[in-house]
Design a protein around this motif. Structure first.
Motif, PDB file in Angstrom:
ATOM      1  N   LYS A 140      33.129  38.219  45.569  1.00 48.60           N
ATOM      2  CA  LYS A 140      33.893  37.045  46.016  1.00 48.60           C
ATOM      3  C   LYS A 140      34.201  36.084  44.871  1.00 48.60           C
ATOM      4  O   LYS A 140      35.119  35.280  44.969  1.00 48.60           O
ATOM      5  CB  LYS A 140      33.159  36.315  47.138  1.00 48.60           C
ATOM      6  CG  LYS A 140      32.981  37.179  48.376  1.00 48.60           C
ATOM      7  CD  LYS A 140      34.301  37.727  48.855  1.00 48.60           C
ATOM      8  CE  LYS A 140      34.138  38.689  49.999  1.00 48.60           C
ATOM      9  NZ  LYS A 140      35.284  39.537  50.215  1.00 48.60           N
ATOM     10  N   CYS A 141      33.491  36.174  43.745  1.00 47.37           N
ATOM     11  CA  CYS A 141      33.777  35.311  42.600  1.00 47.37           C
ATOM     12  C   CYS A 141      35.150  35.600  42.007  1.00 47.37           C
ATOM     13  O   CYS A 141      35.685  34.797  41.252  1.00 47.37           O
ATOM     14  CB  CYS A 141      32.700  35.441  41.532  1.00 47.37           C
ATOM     15  SG  CYS A 141      32.578  37.086  40.770  1.00 47.37           S
ATOM     16  N   LEU A 142      35.758  36.736  42.367  1.00 49.68           N
ATOM     17  CA  LEU A 142      37.089  37.075  41.871  1.00 49.68           C
ATOM     18  C   LEU A 142      38.195  36.480  42.732  1.00 49.68           C
ATOM     19  O   LEU A 142      39.358  36.527  42.364  1.00 49.68           O
ATOM     20  CB  LEU A 142      37.257  38.595  41.801  1.00 49.68           C
ATOM     21  CG  LEU A 142      36.377  39.288  40.760  1.00 49.68           C
ATOM     22  CD1 LEU A 142      36.477  40.798  40.895  1.00 49.68           C
ATOM     23  CD2 LEU A 142      36.759  38.846  39.359  1.00 49.68           C
ATOM     24  N   THR A 143      37.822  35.901  43.871  1.00 52.19           N
ATOM     25  CA  THR A 143      38.792  35.248  44.740  1.00 52.19           C
ATOM     26  C   THR A 143      39.006  33.832  44.229  1.00 52.19           C
ATOM     27  O   THR A 143      38.047  33.078  44.041  1.00 52.19           O
ATOM     28  CB  THR A 143      38.276  35.214  46.194  1.00 52.19           C
ATOM     29  OG1 THR A 143      37.994  36.544  46.599  1.00 52.19           O
ATOM     30  CG2 THR A 143      39.284  34.587  47.119  1.00 52.19           C
ATOM     31  N   THR A 144      40.241  33.476  43.990  1.00 51.70           N
ATOM     32  CA  THR A 144      40.555  32.141  43.484  1.00 51.70           C
ATOM     33  C   THR A 144      40.078  31.087  44.466  1.00 51.70           C
ATOM     34  O   THR A 144      40.321  31.182  45.659  1.00 51.70           O
ATOM     35  CB  THR A 144      42.069  31.996  43.258  1.00 51.70           C
ATOM     36  OG1 THR A 144      42.496  33.040  42.383  1.00 51.70           O
ATOM     37  CG2 THR A 144      42.401  30.655  42.644  1.00 51.70           C
ATOM     38  N   CYS A 145      39.366  30.096  43.941  1.00 49.33           N
ATOM     39  CA  CYS A 145      38.895  29.009  44.788  1.00 49.33           C
ATOM     40  C   CYS A 145      39.026  27.690  44.025  1.00 49.33           C
ATOM     41  O   CYS A 145      39.362  27.665  42.852  1.00 49.33           O
ATOM     42  CB  CYS A 145      37.466  29.242  45.245  1.00 49.33           C
ATOM     43  SG  CYS A 145      36.243  29.163  43.931  1.00 49.33           S
ATOM     44  N   LYS A 146      38.743  26.614  44.726  1.00 47.91           N
ATOM     45  CA  LYS A 146      38.928  25.273  44.166  1.00 47.91           C
ATOM     46  C   LYS A 146      37.993  24.984  42.991  1.00 47.91           C
ATOM     47  O   LYS A 146      38.402  24.419  41.986  1.00 47.91           O
ATOM     48  CB  LYS A 146      38.712  24.249  45.284  1.00 47.91           C
ATOM     49  CG  LYS A 146      38.936  22.815  44.871  1.00 47.91           C
ATOM     50  CD  LYS A 146      38.841  21.902  46.072  1.00 47.91           C
ATOM     51  CE  LYS A 146      37.577  21.093  46.004  1.00 47.91           C
ATOM     52  NZ  LYS A 146      37.440  20.143  47.083  1.00 47.91           N
ATOM     53  N   ASN A 147      36.745  25.377  43.090  1.00 50.10           N
ATOM     54  CA  ASN A 147      35.750  24.986  42.090  1.00 50.10           C
ATOM     55  C   ASN A 147      35.635  25.928  40.890  1.00 50.10           C
ATOM     56  O   ASN A 147      35.475  25.477  39.773  1.00 50.10           O
ATOM     57  CB  ASN A 147      34.382  24.849  42.750  1.00 50.10           C
ATOM     58  CG  ASN A 147      34.363  23.734  43.752  1.00 50.10           C
ATOM     59  OD1 ASN A 147      35.034  22.726  43.579  1.00 50.10           O
ATOM     60  ND2 ASN A 147      33.618  23.909  44.825  1.00 50.10           N
ATOM     61  N   ALA A 148      35.695  27.219  41.134  1.00 46.85           N
ATOM     62  CA  ALA A 148      35.531  28.174  40.029  1.00 46.85           C
ATOM     63  C   ALA A 148      35.898  29.572  40.493  1.00 46.85           C
ATOM     64  O   ALA A 148      35.730  29.906  41.658  1.00 46.85           O
ATOM     65  CB  ALA A 148      34.095  28.166  39.532  1.00 46.85           C
ATOM     66  N   SER A 149      36.399  30.362  39.576  1.00 48.18           N
ATOM     67  CA  SER A 149      36.652  31.772  39.855  1.00 48.18           C
ATOM     68  C   SER A 149      36.620  32.530  38.538  1.00 48.18           C
ATOM     69  O   SER A 149      36.688  31.941  37.468  1.00 48.18           O
ATOM     70  CB  SER A 149      37.975  31.975  40.586  1.00 48.18           C
ATOM     71  OG  SER A 149      39.040  31.484  39.824  1.00 48.18           O
ATOM     72  N   VAL A 150      36.516  33.830  38.637  1.00 45.87           N
ATOM     73  CA  VAL A 150      36.402  34.694  37.469  1.00 45.87           C
ATOM     74  C   VAL A 150      37.680  35.512  37.328  1.00 45.87           C
ATOM     75  O   VAL A 150      38.205  36.026  38.312  1.00 45.87           O
ATOM     76  CB  VAL A 150      35.189  35.641  37.633  1.00 45.87           C
ATOM     77  CG1 VAL A 150      35.111  36.636  36.501  1.00 45.87           C
ATOM     78  CG2 VAL A 150      33.898  34.836  37.750  1.00 45.87           C
TER      79      VAL A 150
END
Length: 86
Positions: free
Chosen positions: A36-46
């Motif tokens: 899920k870290c690869l999903t663009t989000c408001k706080n941080a993404s990879v």
């Protein structure tokens, strides 16, 4: 009841006979669904560099390294955010 599993099919993504993804697009979709870290989000993404993605798509050792690092990213991001607040 038994279920036959096609070794060339993984969660909707096509793999070649060596159990590697046939293309970077399928591998990218697989990783995005798994990490899920690869999903663009408001706080941080990879983001993964295209050359790394291409290499990992066809190289088992690189794919293992990439997935090991993606697995720890939520903790890395959380720790970085905590450190930034201090």
């Amino acid at each position: 009841m038994s279920v036959a599993i096609n070794s060339n099919y993984y969660a909707g993504y096509t793999m070649n006979s060596a159990n590697k993804f046939k293309n970077v697009s399928d591998y990218s979709k697989y990783l995005t669904n798994k990490y899920k870290c690869l999903t663009t989000c408001k706080n941080a993404s990879v983001l993964i560099d295209g050359s790394v993605m291409r290499k990992a798509c066809g190289d088992e050792k690189t794919a293992k390294w990439l997935e090991e690092n993606l697995a720890i990213m939520p903790d890395v991001i959380r720790n970085a955010q905590k450190a930034a607040v201090r």
